[in-house]
Design a protein around this motif. Sequence first.
Motif, PDB file in Angstrom:
ATOM      1  N   LEU A 219       0.850  -1.193   0.000  1.00  0.00           N
ATOM      2  CA  LEU A 219       0.000   0.000   0.000  1.00  0.00           C
ATOM      3  C   LEU A 219       0.882   1.239   0.000  1.00  0.00           C
ATOM      4  O   LEU A 219       1.712   1.427   0.893  1.00  0.00           O
ATOM      5  N   THR A 220       0.687   2.111  -0.988  1.00  0.00           N
ATOM      6  CA  THR A 220       1.539   3.293  -1.102  1.00  0.00           C
ATOM      7  C   THR A 220       0.705   4.519  -1.442  1.00  0.00           C
ATOM      8  O   THR A 220      -0.510   4.430  -1.615  1.00  0.00           O
ATOM      9  N   HIS A 221       1.375   5.691  -1.519  1.00  0.00           N
ATOM     10  CA  HIS A 221       0.729   6.956  -1.867  1.00  0.00           C
ATOM     11  C   HIS A 221      -0.312   7.373  -0.824  1.00  0.00           C
ATOM     12  O   HIS A 221      -1.277   8.052  -1.128  1.00  0.00           O
ATOM     13  N   VAL A 222      -0.118   6.980   0.430  1.00  0.00           N
ATOM     14  CA  VAL A 222      -1.029   7.400   1.492  1.00  0.00           C
ATOM     15  C   VAL A 222      -0.815   8.898   1.752  1.00  0.00           C
ATOM     16  O   VAL A 222       0.328   9.359   1.889  1.00  0.00           O
ATOM     17  N   LEU A 223      -1.890   9.658   1.813  1.00  0.00           N
ATOM     18  CA  LEU A 223      -1.788  11.101   2.037  1.00  0.00           C
ATOM     19  C   LEU A 223      -1.239  11.379   3.435  1.00  0.00           C
ATOM     20  O   LEU A 223      -1.535  10.644   4.376  1.00  0.00           O
ATOM     21  N   PRO A 224      -0.452  12.450   3.599  1.00  0.00           N
ATOM     22  CA  PRO A 224       0.148  12.724   4.913  1.00  0.00           C
ATOM     23  C   PRO A 224      -0.880  12.910   6.023  1.00  0.00           C
ATOM     24  O   PRO A 224      -0.578  12.671   7.191  1.00  0.00           O
ATOM     25  N   TRP A 225      -2.095  13.335   5.674  1.00  0.00           N
ATOM     26  CA  TRP A 225      -3.126  13.548   6.690  1.00  0.00           C
ATOM     27  C   TRP A 225      -4.067  12.360   6.843  1.00  0.00           C
ATOM     28  O   TRP A 225      -5.007  12.408   7.618  1.00  0.00           O
ATOM     29  N   SER A 226      -3.800  11.291   6.091  1.00  0.00           N
ATOM     30  CA  SER A 226      -4.616  10.084   6.244  1.00  0.00           C
ATOM     31  C   SER A 226      -4.120   9.246   7.416  1.00  0.00           C
ATOM     32  O   SER A 226      -2.974   9.350   7.847  1.00  0.00           O
ATOM     33  N   ASP A 227      -4.983   8.395   7.901  1.00  0.00           N
ATOM     34  CA  ASP A 227      -4.651   7.461   8.987  1.00  0.00           C
ATOM     35  C   ASP A 227      -3.999   6.228   8.365  1.00  0.00           C
ATOM     36  O   ASP A 227      -4.676   5.344   7.850  1.00  0.00           O
ATOM     37  N   ARG A 228      -2.661   6.174   8.395  1.00  0.00           N
ATOM     38  CA  ARG A 228      -1.938   5.075   7.741  1.00  0.00           C
ATOM     39  C   ARG A 228      -2.348   3.718   8.289  1.00  0.00           C
ATOM     40  O   ARG A 228      -2.599   2.775   7.538  1.00  0.00           O
ATOM     41  N   LEU A 229      -2.417   3.604   9.596  1.00  0.00           N
ATOM     42  CA  LEU A 229      -2.781   2.322  10.190  1.00  0.00           C
ATOM     43  C   LEU A 229      -4.231   1.971   9.895  1.00  0.00           C
ATOM     44  O   LEU A 229      -4.580   0.793   9.757  1.00  0.00           O
ATOM     45  N   GLY A 230      -5.067   2.986   9.775  1.00  0.00           N
ATOM     46  CA  GLY A 230      -6.453   2.735   9.387  1.00  0.00           C
ATOM     47  C   GLY A 230      -6.560   2.210   7.968  1.00  0.00           C
ATOM     48  O   GLY A 230      -7.362   1.307   7.681  1.00  0.00           O
ATOM     49  N   VAL A 231      -5.748   2.785   7.065  1.00  0.00           N
ATOM     50  CA  VAL A 231      -5.708   2.299   5.679  1.00  0.00           C
ATOM     51  C   VAL A 231      -5.286   0.836   5.648  1.00  0.00           C
ATOM     52  O   VAL A 231      -5.893   0.005   4.954  1.00  0.00           O
ATOM     53  N   LEU A 232      -4.248   0.507   6.411  1.00  0.00           N
ATOM     54  CA  LEU A 232      -3.775  -0.880   6.457  1.00  0.00           C
ATOM     55  C   LEU A 232      -4.833  -1.812   7.043  1.00  0.00           C
ATOM     56  O   LEU A 232      -5.078  -2.898   6.503  1.00  0.00           O
ATOM     57  N   ALA A 233      -5.459  -1.388   8.133  1.00  0.00           N
ATOM     58  CA  ALA A 233      -6.484  -2.232   8.771  1.00  0.00           C
ATOM     59  C   ALA A 233      -7.643  -2.496   7.818  1.00  0.00           C
ATOM     60  O   ALA A 233      -8.167  -3.621   7.755  1.00  0.00           O
ATOM     61  N   ASP A 234      -8.037  -1.470   7.055  1.00  0.00           N
ATOM     62  CA  ASP A 234      -9.111  -1.654   6.075  1.00  0.00           C
ATOM     63  C   ASP A 234      -8.723  -2.698   5.033  1.00  0.00           C
ATOM     64  O   ASP A 234      -9.516  -3.574   4.672  1.00  0.00           O
ATOM     65  N   ALA A 235      -7.489  -2.598   4.535  1.00  0.00           N
ATOM     66  CA  ALA A 235      -7.033  -3.540   3.512  1.00  0.00           C
ATOM     67  C   ALA A 235      -6.940  -4.957   4.065  1.00  0.00           C
ATOM     68  O   ALA A 235      -7.312  -5.927   3.389  1.00  0.00           O
ATOM     69  N   GLU A 236      -6.466  -5.099   5.291  1.00  0.00           N
ATOM     70  CA  GLU A 236      -6.304  -6.429   5.882  1.00  0.00           C
ATOM     71  C   GLU A 236      -7.637  -7.121   6.112  1.00  0.00           C
ATOM     72  O   GLU A 236      -7.698  -8.356   6.117  1.00  0.00           O
ATOM     73  N   ARG A 237      -8.695  -6.355   6.299  1.00  0.00           N
ATOM     74  CA  ARG A 237     -10.020  -6.978   6.476  1.00  0.00           C
ATOM     75  C   ARG A 237     -10.530  -7.617   5.191  1.00  0.00           C
ATOM     76  O   ARG A 237     -11.369  -8.517   5.238  1.00  0.00           O
TER      77      ARG A 237
END
Length: 254
Positions: A219-237
């Motif tokens: 997972l790349t190109h995450v915006l600096p103001w996004s929740d990185r761990l939230g993005v990862l948790a969403d993908a892992e589900r």
Amino acid sequence: MKITVLGCSGSVPGPDLPTSGYLVDADGFRMVVDLGAGTFGKLQTHCSPFDVDAVLLSHLHLDHCADFAALTTFRRHHPRPPYDPRERKLPVHAPSGASVRLANAHAASRSEPESLEDVFEFSALRPGTFQLGPCTVTVAQMRHICEAYGFRFEVGGRSLVFSGDTAVCPELVELARGADVLMADTAWQDRGGRPDNLHMSGVEAAGVAVEAGVGRLLLTHVLPWSDRLGVLADAERVFPGRALLVEQDAVYEV
């Protein structure tokens, strides 16, 4: 293949975090894939820019090509190059019109147009397949707000897919079909109110990986103001395989 992360911040740089840029080594053949703000400095910590064999630009938004200007200055004005850059031009595979648009950064005025053809050899991207050193490169047009492409790199029976910037689209699913690694644009979490054809969320990128039967998801190109761990948790589900957040300066084997 080996991927070295030169930058992975989405849209704008973060603190000590350049925007998109990756060094892909395919059996010793070095390709720079995108060259966003801050990535040229990072590139020099991993290899000499004169050792780069080709550049691929997924699209011409500045967070993916701003440091092409620095590469140009380096190739034109380095006092002790190991070879003559004007005789050994660097291949650049980029969207249509790239040579003119990138040259504008060096033009003295509108009445004095610039050309970069002295040290680069430009080829316009289009859907299809071509050979780049030992690597077979497949190009597919993505769904973004400008002309944008994704890439599939194949060498030695291994495959890496880079989405560039895109919304979910059938072209990305087909490009990633059965790939060992998908490195996907995942700018934000799965929330409403986002413009169409801009980026994917963690859920959406994971859905593409599932549909395409991908082995591993980066997972790349995450915006600096996004929740990185939230993005990862969403993908892992959604994705049953291994999903990782791309980290600055990390190296990933394919």
